[in-house]
Design a protein around this motif. Structure first.
Motif, PDB file in Angstrom:
ATOM      1  N   ASN A  85       2.997 -61.751  46.597  1.00 50.41           N
ATOM      2  CA  ASN A  85       3.622 -62.422  45.458  1.00 50.41           C
ATOM      3  C   ASN A  85       3.425 -61.667  44.146  1.00 50.41           C
ATOM      4  O   ASN A  85       3.787 -62.174  43.079  1.00 50.41           O
ATOM      5  N   SER A  86       2.855 -60.477  44.209  1.00 48.21           N
ATOM      6  CA  SER A  86       2.509 -59.759  42.984  1.00 48.21           C
ATOM      7  C   SER A  86       3.735 -59.401  42.160  1.00 48.21           C
ATOM      8  O   SER A  86       3.713 -59.475  40.926  1.00 48.21           O
ATOM      9  N   GLU A  87       4.809 -58.993  42.816  1.00 48.27           N
ATOM     10  CA  GLU A  87       5.988 -58.560  42.077  1.00 48.27           C
ATOM     11  C   GLU A  87       6.566 -59.687  41.230  1.00 48.27           C
ATOM     12  O   GLU A  87       6.845 -59.501  40.034  1.00 48.27           O
ATOM     13  N   SER A  88       6.775 -60.849  41.837  1.00 50.05           N
ATOM     14  CA  SER A  88       7.365 -61.970  41.102  1.00 50.05           C
ATOM     15  C   SER A  88       6.419 -62.455  40.001  1.00 50.05           C
ATOM     16  O   SER A  88       6.863 -62.802  38.896  1.00 50.05           O
ATOM     17  N   TRP A  89       5.115 -62.490  40.274  1.00 52.05           N
ATOM     18  CA  TRP A  89       4.138 -62.922  39.267  1.00 52.05           C
ATOM     19  C   TRP A  89       4.127 -61.955  38.092  1.00 52.05           C
ATOM     20  O   TRP A  89       4.170 -62.378  36.924  1.00 52.05           O
ATOM     21  N   PHE A  90       4.101 -60.667  38.379  1.00 49.60           N
ATOM     22  CA  PHE A  90       4.063 -59.647  37.338  1.00 49.60           C
ATOM     23  C   PHE A  90       5.332 -59.693  36.490  1.00 49.60           C
ATOM     24  O   PHE A  90       5.282 -59.656  35.260  1.00 49.60           O
ATOM     25  N   LEU A  91       6.483 -59.795  37.145  1.00 45.10           N
ATOM     26  CA  LEU A  91       7.744 -59.832  36.417  1.00 45.10           C
ATOM     27  C   LEU A  91       7.810 -61.052  35.501  1.00 45.10           C
ATOM     28  O   LEU A  91       8.243 -60.950  34.340  1.00 45.10           O
ATOM     29  N   ALA A  92       7.363 -62.198  35.992  1.00 45.11           N
ATOM     30  CA  ALA A  92       7.384 -63.412  35.178  1.00 45.11           C
ATOM     31  C   ALA A  92       6.476 -63.281  33.958  1.00 45.11           C
ATOM     32  O   ALA A  92       6.828 -63.719  32.854  1.00 45.11           O
ATOM     33  N   ARG A  93       5.303 -62.659  34.125  1.00 49.11           N
ATOM     34  CA  ARG A  93       4.399 -62.475  32.987  1.00 49.11           C
ATOM     35  C   ARG A  93       4.991 -61.497  31.974  1.00 49.11           C
ATOM     36  O   ARG A  93       4.838 -61.676  30.762  1.00 49.11           O
ATOM     37  N   CYS A  94       5.665 -60.472  32.453  1.00 46.43           N
ATOM     38  CA  CYS A  94       6.346 -59.541  31.551  1.00 46.43           C
ATOM     39  C   CYS A  94       7.399 -60.270  30.720  1.00 46.43           C
ATOM     40  O   CYS A  94       7.501 -60.077  29.506  1.00 46.43           O
ATOM     41  N   PHE A  95       8.181 -61.138  31.373  1.00 52.45           N
ATOM     42  CA  PHE A  95       9.225 -61.874  30.674  1.00 52.45           C
ATOM     43  C   PHE A  95       8.627 -62.830  29.641  1.00 52.45           C
ATOM     44  O   PHE A  95       9.186 -63.014  28.554  1.00 52.45           O
ATOM     45  N   ASP A  96       7.497 -63.446  29.960  1.00 55.30           N
ATOM     46  CA  ASP A  96       6.830 -64.319  28.997  1.00 55.30           C
ATOM     47  C   ASP A  96       6.455 -63.536  27.743  1.00 55.30           C
ATOM     48  O   ASP A  96       6.660 -64.005  26.610  1.00 55.30           O
ATOM     49  N   ALA A  97       5.904 -62.336  27.946  1.00 52.00           N
ATOM     50  CA  ALA A  97       5.492 -61.506  26.813  1.00 52.00           C
ATOM     51  C   ALA A  97       6.698 -61.027  26.008  1.00 52.00           C
ATOM     52  O   ALA A  97       6.666 -61.000  24.773  1.00 52.00           O
ATOM     53  N   LEU A  98       7.771 -60.651  26.693  1.00 58.58           N
ATOM     54  CA  LEU A  98       8.970 -60.200  25.990  1.00 58.58           C
ATOM     55  C   LEU A  98       9.595 -61.335  25.182  1.00 58.58           C
ATOM     56  O   LEU A  98      10.015 -61.144  24.031  1.00 58.58           O
ATOM     57  N   LEU A  99       9.664 -62.527  25.774  1.00 55.59           N
ATOM     58  CA  LEU A  99      10.238 -63.672  25.084  1.00 55.59           C
ATOM     59  C   LEU A  99       9.448 -63.991  23.818  1.00 55.59           C
ATOM     60  O   LEU A  99      10.030 -64.299  22.765  1.00 55.59           O
ATOM     61  N   ALA A 100       8.143 -63.904  23.897  1.00 56.73           N
ATOM     62  CA  ALA A 100       7.302 -64.160  22.729  1.00 56.73           C
ATOM     63  C   ALA A 100       7.550 -63.141  21.626  1.00 56.73           C
ATOM     64  O   ALA A 100       7.292 -63.421  20.444  1.00 56.73           O
ATOM     65  N   ASP A 101       8.080 -61.982  21.978  1.00 54.98           N
ATOM     66  CA  ASP A 101       8.375 -60.932  21.005  1.00 54.98           C
ATOM     67  C   ASP A 101       9.842 -60.927  20.579  1.00 54.98           C
ATOM     68  O   ASP A 101      10.293 -59.992  19.928  1.00 54.98           O
ATOM     69  N   GLY A 102      10.595 -61.951  20.989  1.00 52.25           N
ATOM     70  CA  GLY A 102      11.972 -62.086  20.541  1.00 52.25           C
ATOM     71  C   GLY A 102      13.029 -61.536  21.464  1.00 52.25           C
ATOM     72  O   GLY A 102      14.222 -61.567  21.138  1.00 52.25           O
ATOM     73  N   VAL A 103      12.645 -61.041  22.633  1.00 52.83           N
ATOM     74  CA  VAL A 103      13.619 -60.525  23.597  1.00 52.83           C
ATOM     75  C   VAL A 103      14.209 -61.697  24.365  1.00 52.83           C
ATOM     76  O   VAL A 103      13.485 -62.538  24.886  1.00 52.83           O
ATOM     77  N   ARG A 104      15.544 -61.753  24.457  1.00 53.97           N
ATOM     78  CA  ARG A 104      16.210 -62.865  25.123  1.00 53.97           C
ATOM     79  C   ARG A 104      16.961 -62.449  26.383  1.00 53.97           C
ATOM     80  O   ARG A 104      17.451 -63.308  27.119  1.00 53.97           O
ATOM     81  N   GLY A 105      17.113 -61.152  26.615  1.00 53.09           N
ATOM     82  CA  GLY A 105      17.832 -60.712  27.803  1.00 53.09           C
ATOM     83  C   GLY A 105      17.326 -59.377  28.320  1.00 53.09           C
ATOM     84  O   GLY A 105      16.919 -58.513  27.536  1.00 53.09           O
ATOM     85  N   VAL A 106      17.345 -59.241  29.628  1.00 53.03           N
ATOM     86  CA  VAL A 106      16.915 -57.998  30.289  1.00 53.03           C
ATOM     87  C   VAL A 106      17.949 -57.639  31.343  1.00 53.03           C
ATOM     88  O   VAL A 106      18.398 -58.500  32.113  1.00 53.03           O
ATOM     89  N   VAL A 107      18.327 -56.378  31.373  1.00 50.07           N
ATOM     90  CA  VAL A 107      19.228 -55.853  32.395  1.00 50.07           C
ATOM     91  C   VAL A 107      18.424 -54.913  33.281  1.00 50.07           C
ATOM     92  O   VAL A 107      17.632 -54.101  32.788  1.00 50.07           O
TER      93      VAL A 107
END
Length: 252
Positions: A85-107
């Motif tokens: 489950n490391s990939e999904s957990w890691f990706l979700a934590r990355c998105f949390d950090a990006l969202l906190a910095d104002g990022v709203r979309g990732v391609v």
């Protein structure tokens, strides 16, 4: 998981473990660490950065400011030894950090075309973006089909690298070093860079292969489902997710 403030050691890790053997332009990079031993050990890297063209971001996410509100996930690589489950957990934590910095979309993209070295050794079996599908990304079809230059070691010599050499742009030394390491002759003083590039690609045995286009995935970030769905998509949502890599390509 932590932000990696300096390019190293993320670059060293990615070059060693990602099939591209290259490191892209970076906006922010995150590291996944194993802390079970006496010292924490880097076991995964996610790189979010700047694509070659703003259209990579504005086409699927037209309502977001590129490079600030939208980024491309250009590298995502974990060691095979990481739990399932490391990939999904890691990706979700990355998105949390990006969202906190104002990022709203990732391609993000997945390359479904298998690659072999000139000797026939399989170096990349082709990826369909299984982790992106598992984390509910929007599948937005394929990027543009094209012909790619495949080097003898199974890596792609990208059009942008070729352009840097032809125009002697910043970074052309690194691009030329890829070919020199494979046996290309050194450029003669005063020679035309475009002419040297053509000769170098022939000398190393670069192959032209047809590529139907990488699979494109889009993530809309928000604290709630409503916030995510409010973000405009510039491309249609396609179903089903791709399931199999492409057939191995023939030389063009």
């Amino acid at each position: 998981m932590d932000v990696i403030p300096e390019k190293e050691p993320a670059k060293t890790f990615v070059v060693a473990h990602h099939y591209s053997r290259s490191y892209p332009a970076v906006k922010v990079q995150f590291g996944l660490y194993d802390v079970s031993g006496s010292r924490r050990r880097l076991c995964g890297v996610a790189v979010f950065g700047v694509p070659v063209s703003t259209a990579v971001l504005t086409k699927p996410l037209p309502g977001l400011r590129p490079y600030t509100e939208s980024l491309v996930c250009s590298r995502f690589v974990l060691l095979d030894e990481c739990p399932g489950n490391s990939e999904s957990w890691f990706l979700a934590r990355c998105f949390d950090a990006l969202l906190a910095d104002g990022v709203r979309g990732v391609v993000s993209f997945a390359d479904p075309v298998p690659r072999r070295t000139a000797s026939g050794r399989l170096v990349m079996p082709g990826h369909v973006g299984t982790i992106y599908a598992a984390t509910n990304a929007v599948y937005a079809g394929r990027a543009t089909a094209r012909t790619v230059k495949l080097l003898p070691d199974g890596t792609v010599f990208h059009d942008r690298a070729a352009q840097k050499i032809r125009r002697a742009e910043q970074g052309h030394e690194y691009a030329a070093a890829q070919l020199l390491a494979l046996g290309a002759p050194r450029p003669r003083p005063g020679c035309d860079p475009a002419l040297w590039l053509r000769e170098a690609l022939v000398a190393v045995g670069a192959r032209n292969v047809r590529h139907r286009g990488v699979h494109r995935y889009v993530f809309r970030l928000g604290r709630t489902r409503r916030e995510r769905e409010e973000i405009e998509l510039g491309l249609p949502v396609l179903r089903p997710y791709p399931k199999r890599p492409d057939a191995e390509p023939a030389a063009a």
